[in-house]
Design an enzyme around this catalytic site. Structure first.
Site, mmCIF file in Angstrom:
data_model
loop_
_atom_site.group_PDB
_atom_site.id
_atom_site.type_symbol
_atom_site.label_atom_id
_atom_site.label_comp_id
_atom_site.label_asym_id
_atom_site.label_seq_id
_atom_site.Cartn_x
_atom_site.Cartn_y
_atom_site.Cartn_z
ATOM 1 N N LYS A 132 -1.160 -12.917 4.676
ATOM 2 C CA LYS A 132 -0.934 -13.039 6.073
ATOM 3 C C LYS A 132 -1.871 -14.206 6.772
ATOM 4 O O LYS A 132 -2.896 -13.877 7.147
ATOM 5 C CB LYS A 132 -1.151 -11.633 6.683
ATOM 6 C CG LYS A 132 -0.025 -10.966 6.143
ATOM 7 C CD LYS A 132 -0.023 -9.528 7.044
ATOM 8 C CE LYS A 132 0.522 -8.359 6.221
ATOM 9 N NZ LYS A 132 -0.306 -7.540 5.576
ATOM 10 N N ARG A 190 -4.476 9.316 2.987
ATOM 11 C CA ARG A 190 -4.682 9.317 4.595
ATOM 12 C C ARG A 190 -4.890 10.798 4.785
ATOM 13 O O ARG A 190 -5.814 11.106 5.683
ATOM 14 C CB ARG A 190 -3.781 8.860 5.134
ATOM 15 C CG ARG A 190 -3.919 7.279 5.346
ATOM 16 C CD ARG A 190 -2.646 6.410 5.926
ATOM 17 N NE ARG A 190 -3.028 5.073 6.369
ATOM 18 C CZ ARG A 190 -1.999 4.326 6.716
ATOM 19 N NH1 ARG A 190 -0.794 4.520 6.779
ATOM 20 N NH2 ARG A 190 -2.350 3.102 6.761
ATOM 21 N N GLY A 200 -4.954 -2.950 9.764
ATOM 22 C CA GLY A 200 -5.206 -3.708 11.046
ATOM 23 C C GLY A 200 -6.262 -3.388 11.861
ATOM 24 O O GLY A 200 -7.000 -4.302 12.673
ATOM 25 N N GLY A 210 -5.146 -2.768 3.282
ATOM 26 C CA GLY A 210 -4.437 -1.966 2.193
ATOM 27 C C GLY A 210 -4.318 -2.595 0.990
ATOM 28 O O GLY A 210 -4.517 -2.078 -0.116
HETATM 29 P P1 AMP Z 1 -2.168 -9.442 2.727
HETATM 30 O O1 AMP Z 1 -1.399 -8.506 3.231
HETATM 31 O O2 AMP Z 1 -2.361 -10.673 3.709
HETATM 32 O O3 AMP Z 1 -3.784 -8.956 2.255
HETATM 33 O O4 AMP Z 1 -1.456 -9.998 1.515
HETATM 34 C C1 AMP Z 1 -1.186 -9.260 0.282
HETATM 35 C C2 AMP Z 1 -0.334 -9.933 -0.494
HETATM 36 O O5 AMP Z 1 -0.441 -11.273 -0.960
HETATM 37 C C3 AMP Z 1 -0.250 -9.438 -2.083
HETATM 38 O O6 AMP Z 1 1.002 -8.672 -1.923
HETATM 39 C C4 AMP Z 1 -0.125 -10.535 -2.797
HETATM 40 O O7 AMP Z 1 0.816 -10.353 -3.973
HETATM 41 C C5 AMP Z 1 0.159 -11.664 -1.947
HETATM 42 N N1 AMP Z 1 -0.435 -12.947 -2.458
HETATM 43 C C6 AMP Z 1 -1.767 -13.020 -2.874
HETATM 44 N N2 AMP Z 1 -2.078 -14.343 -3.182
HETATM 45 C C7 AMP Z 1 -0.654 -15.178 -3.208
HETATM 46 C C8 AMP Z 1 -0.434 -16.413 -3.577
HETATM 47 N N3 AMP Z 1 -1.162 -17.072 -4.003
HETATM 48 N N4 AMP Z 1 0.883 -16.650 -2.898
HETATM 49 C C9 AMP Z 1 1.623 -15.728 -2.571
HETATM 50 N N5 AMP Z 1 1.357 -14.637 -2.274
HETATM 51 C C10 AMP Z 1 0.085 -14.145 -2.502
#
Ligand code: AMP
Length: 404
Positions: free
Chosen positions: A206, A36, A385, A362
């Site tokens: 998320k 950043r 975000g 991220g």
């Molecule tokens: P996000 O911040 O929503 O993009 O989530 C990213 C996180 O989702 C990463 O740290 C991944 O390890 C996790 N992730 C991806 N696929 C899965 C899954 N099938 N089950 C649980 N966590 C996951």
């Protein structure tokens, strides 16, 4: 859109809102990722090369959310002073530090600043007025500079004092820095001027946050790929057993509504046909390939399976515009990285063949970097975000304030 390129900073003091909210190792106080800060350097160099001076303001962490036992702000933990060495090194200019972002000392240090010099203000979020968007606080900050430059895309979705409210104190002297301008231009390339076929890939964990974006994206895309932890809520909504996979049970109706909206709009929706499932959330867990129509009790999907990865890759390689947010699996663990890696390779190949690819959020950026593809995609957003809200179709306060 007015940017730093449209103004001459000679003899002026630019009050620059930057996003220096960088990760810092709590034991060593060292910055673990300076991306950043690095991203803002061209904006600052332009101002200094014009013969201007820079007064930098930023937040770091959320100091008011975690006070010390005596109820005061933990200054030592949250001071922006920790960023000075890195900024000075990257900029090639020694940076001065004001121990408060407003008040007599900051005013005096700003007044004494000469062309070519840089002053960093202490953490804006030591004041509750910052996040409240307090006008009087924004007014005090505005006294420090002649021109307001906003280069903090990461906080553009917040109507905070330094990111949005302050702009009104500079009706004729405000502009975007290069980071902001680039982020907006690249996001618009995808959301407003996409070449077709346009494919959005969403994944990650998320789920509810991302469902909001899907609602808006369905109006724009040709193909929507849903992988990672996102997929299992959709699969459950369709009546499949997902075992112990990530699933937001109160979002099933919304998933069904989105699937229907996609069908009505003629958008092709791709859910993974298979998964790599594990009996624990660990790289040491037992794991196996599994058809997504039925995941046994006690097993969880931690990556898309080989059939899904191949199908997704084929769709991606045929696309002209690609937006990717969220990994296809728990890519941090080698056992579950394959789906994300295959997807990254497909995005890189499509980009090589002329597609425009934007990686946002991220974790997707971290995944692309982990597999060494960050230079093989068109643009990696710093915006998390803010980018997601932009894709939800919202007007970001940090952008709106600059355009009014
Ligand atoms: P996000 O911040 O929503 O993009 O989530 C990213 C996180 O989702 C990463 O740290 C991944 O390890 C996790 N992730 C991806 N696929 C899965 C899954 N099938 N089950 C649980 N966590 C996951």
């Amino acid at each position: 859109m007015t940017t730093v390129d449209n103004l001459n900073f000679a003899g002026k003091k630019a009050l620059v809102r930057v996003d220096f909210n960088v990760p810092i190792d709590s034991k060593t106080s060292m910055i673990t990722d300076d991306a950043r800060i690095r991203a803002t350097i061209p904006t600052l160099k332009k101002i200094l090369n014009d013969g201007g001076a820079c007064i930098l303001m930023s937040h770091l962490g959320r100091p008011l959310k975690k006070l010390k036992e005596d109820g005061t702000v933990d200054i030592e933990k949250n001071t922006l002073k920790k960023t000075i060495t890195t900024i000075s090194e990257l900029l090639g200019v020694s940076v001065k530090f004001a121990p408060d972002c407003i008040g007599t000392e900051a005013l005096q240090m700003a007044a004494e600043l000469k062309p070519g010099e840089v002053l960093l203000l202490e953490n804006l979020r030591f004041y509750k007025e910052e996040e409240k968007g307090d006008e009087a606080f924004a007014g005090k900050l505005s006294k420090l500079g002649d021109i307001y430059v906003n280069d903090a895309f990461g906080t553009a979705h917040r109507a905070h004092a330094s990111t949005s409210v302050i702009a009104k104190f500079f009706p004729e002297a405000k502009c975007f820095g290069y980071v902001m301008a680039k982020e907006i231009a690249n996001a618009d390339k995808v959301i407003k001027h996409a070449e077709r076929p346009f494919t959005a890939i969403t994944g990650g964990a998320k789920v509810s946050d991302k469902l909001l974006i899907l609602e808006n994206l369905i109006d724009k895309v040709d193909n929507l790929i849903i992988g990672g932890g996102m997929a299992y809520t959709f699969l459950k909504a369709q009546g499949y057993e997902v075992g112990s996979s990530l699933c937001e049970a109160d979002r099933l109706d919304l998933c069904l509504a989105l699937l229907k909206k996609a069908t009505d709009r003629g958008v092709k929706m791709f859910l993974p046909e298979d998964s790599i499932v594990a009996d624990a959330f660990s790289n040491d867990a037992n794991s196996k390939e599994c058809d997504n129509k039925h995941i046994d009790k006690g097993w969880m999907g931690l990556d898309i399976g080989p059939k899904a990865a191949a199908e997704f890759a084929a769709v991606i390689k045929n696309s002209k515009t690609i937006l990717w947010n969220g990994p296809m699996g728990v890519f941090e663990m080698p056992k579950f990285e394959n789906g994300t890696k295959t997807t990254a390779m497909a995005v890189a190949e499509a980009t090589k063949n002329g597609a425009f690819s934007l990686i946002g959020g991220g974790d997707s950026a971290a995944a692309v970097a982990k597999f060494g593809f960050e230079n093989n995609v068109s643009y990696v957003s710093t915006g998390g975000g803010a980018l997601l809200e932009y894709f939800e179709g919202k007007t970001l306060p940090g952008i709106a304030a600059m355009l009014s």
